[in-house]
Design an enzyme around this catalytic site. Structure first.
Site, short mmCIF file in Angstrom:
data_model
loop_
_atom_site.label_atom_id
_atom_site.label_comp_id
_atom_site.label_asym_id
_atom_site.label_seq_id
_atom_site.Cartn_x
_atom_site.Cartn_y
_atom_site.Cartn_z
N ILE A 63 21.72 -11.16 57.51
CA ILE A 63 23.03 -11.28 58.16
C ILE A 63 22.93 -10.89 59.64
O ILE A 63 23.44 -11.60 60.51
CB ILE A 63 24.08 -10.42 57.41
CG1 ILE A 63 24.27 -10.98 55.99
CG2 ILE A 63 25.41 -10.41 58.17
CD1 ILE A 63 25.17 -10.16 55.07
N THR B 107 13.33 -3.95 55.38
CA THR B 107 13.46 -5.20 54.60
C THR B 107 13.59 -6.41 55.53
O THR B 107 13.68 -7.54 55.06
CB THR B 107 14.69 -5.16 53.66
OG1 THR B 107 15.86 -4.94 54.45
CG2 THR B 107 14.57 -4.07 52.61
N GLY B 108 13.63 -6.17 56.83
CA GLY B 108 13.75 -7.26 57.81
C GLY B 108 12.38 -7.64 58.37
O GLY B 108 11.38 -6.98 58.09
N ASP C 260 14.81 3.87 63.28
CA ASP C 260 15.46 4.15 62.00
C ASP C 260 16.82 4.79 62.25
O ASP C 260 16.91 5.77 62.99
CB ASP C 260 14.54 5.13 61.23
CG ASP C 260 14.92 5.25 59.78
OD1 ASP C 260 16.12 5.16 59.46
OD2 ASP C 260 14.01 5.45 58.95
N TYR D 210 24.46 2.29 44.80
CA TYR D 210 24.73 1.43 45.96
C TYR D 210 26.23 1.35 46.23
O TYR D 210 26.69 1.49 47.37
CB TYR D 210 24.15 0.04 45.71
CG TYR D 210 24.45 -0.98 46.79
CD1 TYR D 210 23.82 -0.94 48.02
CD2 TYR D 210 25.37 -2.01 46.56
CE1 TYR D 210 24.09 -1.88 49.01
CE2 TYR D 210 25.66 -2.96 47.53
CZ TYR D 210 25.01 -2.89 48.76
OH TYR D 210 25.29 -3.83 49.74
N ASN E 113 28.58 -11.58 47.74
CA ASN E 113 27.39 -12.44 47.56
C ASN E 113 27.18 -13.49 48.65
O ASN E 113 27.47 -14.67 48.47
CB ASN E 113 27.45 -13.15 46.20
CG ASN E 113 27.30 -12.17 45.08
OD1 ASN E 113 28.24 -11.42 44.78
ND2 ASN E 113 26.14 -12.12 44.49
N VAL E 114 26.67 -13.01 49.76
CA VAL E 114 26.45 -13.88 50.91
C VAL E 114 25.15 -14.67 50.72
O VAL E 114 24.19 -14.16 50.14
CB VAL E 114 26.36 -13.04 52.20
CG1 VAL E 114 26.35 -13.95 53.43
CG2 VAL E 114 27.50 -12.04 52.27
N ASN F 122 19.97 -13.35 34.26
CA ASN F 122 20.26 -12.09 33.56
C ASN F 122 21.55 -12.26 32.76
O ASN F 122 22.59 -12.51 33.33
CB ASN F 122 20.42 -10.96 34.56
CG ASN F 122 19.16 -10.74 35.39
OD1 ASN F 122 18.05 -10.81 34.87
ND2 ASN F 122 19.33 -10.50 36.67
#
Ligand code: NAD
Length: 346
Positions: A27, A50-51, A77, A165, A194-195, A226
């Site tokens: 995003i 995670t990027g 960070d 989360y 949910n993008v 799932n």
């Protein structure tokens, strides 16, 4: 002219400096690209947990050399307050996206997620306050609705959260509201549903469902559903999320401050429908590009702990308070997203 095009015209008239945290991610990289393409200055902050550097490189090549000069990047960070303070220098508006996403990740390791999602959040909003930056837009999540069975989901009516989360995102919203009341900040929380879209990562244990399935179908790997596949979601294309961030970053309606908003389309599709849509769209694109088509069945397995059964947003609040008008439903969004995946990972 649609709403995103209107916003683009407005932006071009007035250059501001935006801090986009998490700009090496899905995003954040899309927000950065849109802002730079429309004459804005952007400071990016990311620790690459995670990027990816390749997302930043892609954005800079998409916007071209001139606009790329308006970008500066800080690798760091948000759990480190000094990094947050440095990132706030000279900034007008913050779009805070940096966080460790994924419900299962937070169940496996709540402490690591909390470090980015709560400590990092508090550092960032405090650094913003201390730097005198009023406008603080941040990513929340539809997971805050927890066990509420009510459909569609309306902002004031959340249930009990079902995962670490969700607890972290709910905490962000509490801080967002409190920082508005105590310090007069203009905070806006965006509850993303949910993008999906270009640059969303198909790899890794915690990949989101759409890129994961697209990636697996393109590389001939098994696709797992799932549960029974009747779980449903309000799948939201990235352009709608860009629009809402810009509206939140620029609105002058005081009713918006200290509030949280659903960011979705107001539609609902089951995982079974999603699977068929992805496969159909992949095959349409495959035919167009002269590639072979796919005919694969999904494999059903156990439900995932912490997952909400159904999710569908009421988007009236975003429409009435900041003028949100989604431009893409799941079908229009999927067409564009699949084209991007075929060109980039196909
Ligand atoms: P992403 O993983 O692609 O991007 C997150 C970015 O934040 C990554 O580049 C990562 O390296 C960075 N980051 C994480 N922790 C950091 C830290 N401590 N310091 C600096 N950078 C850090 O995920 P995304 O899908 O782009 O999500 C963006 C935001 O939206 C997150 O806050 C996420 O929780 C929220 N959200 C996303 C969705 C969705 O469907 N994608 C749904 C609800 C909420």
């Amino acid at each position: 002219m649609n709403k995103l095009e209107q916003l683009s015209e407005e932006l071009k008239k007035d250059q501001k400096t935006w801090l986009v945290t998490g700009n090496a991610g899905f995003i954040g990289s899309n927000l950065t690209e849109f802002l730079l393409s429309n004459g804005q200055k952007v400071v990016g902050l990311d620790n690459f947990s995670t990027g990816y550097q390749h997302n930043i490189d892609d954005v800079l090549s998409q916007v071209g050399e001139e606009s790329a000069k308006n970008f500066t990047f800080i690798e760091g960070d948000i759990a480190d307050i000094e990094t947050c303070q440095k990132a706030c220098e000279g900034v007008d508006i913050i779009l805070h996206q940096a966080a460790l996403g994924s419900v299962p990740r937070s169940i496996d390791d709540p402490i690591t997620s909390n470090r980015s999602n709560v400590t990092g959040f508090l550092n960032m909003i405090t650094a913003a306050k201390d730097a005198g930056i009023k406008r603080f837009v941040y990513a929340s999540s539809s997971s805050v609705y927890g066990d509420s069975k009510e459909l569609p989901k309306v902002e004031g009516r959340t249930g009990n959260v079902l995962s670490p989360y969700a607890a972290m995102k709910a905490t962000n919203e509490l801080y967002g509201s409190v920082f508005q009341k105590v310090y007069g900040m203009e905070t806006l929380g965006l509850r993303y549903f949910n993008v999906f879209g270009r640059r969303q990562d198909p790899n890794g244990a915690y990949a989101a469902v759409i890129p994961k399935w697209v990636g697996s179908l393109l590389t001939g790997e098994d696709v797992f559903i799932n549960g029974d596949g009747e779980t449903s979601r309000d799948f939201t294309y990235i352009d709608n999320v860009i629009q809402m961030n810009l509206l939140a970053g620029t609105t002058d309606n005081p009713e918006a401050f200290g509030e949280a908003f659903n960011v979705a389309v107001g539609g609902r599709n089951t995982l079974n429908e999603l699977y068929n849509l992805i496969q159909d769209q992949l095959n349409k694109s495959a035919i167009k590009h002269g590639l072979s088509t796919i005919d694969q069945s999904p494999i059903y397995r156990d439900f995932r702990p912490g997952d909400i059964r159904h999710s569908n947003a009421d988007i009236t609040k975003a429409k009435t308070i900041v003028g949100y008008q989604p431009t893409h439903d799941i079908y229009q969004g999927m067409e564009e997203a699949i084209e991007w995946y075929i060109e980039n990972i196909g």
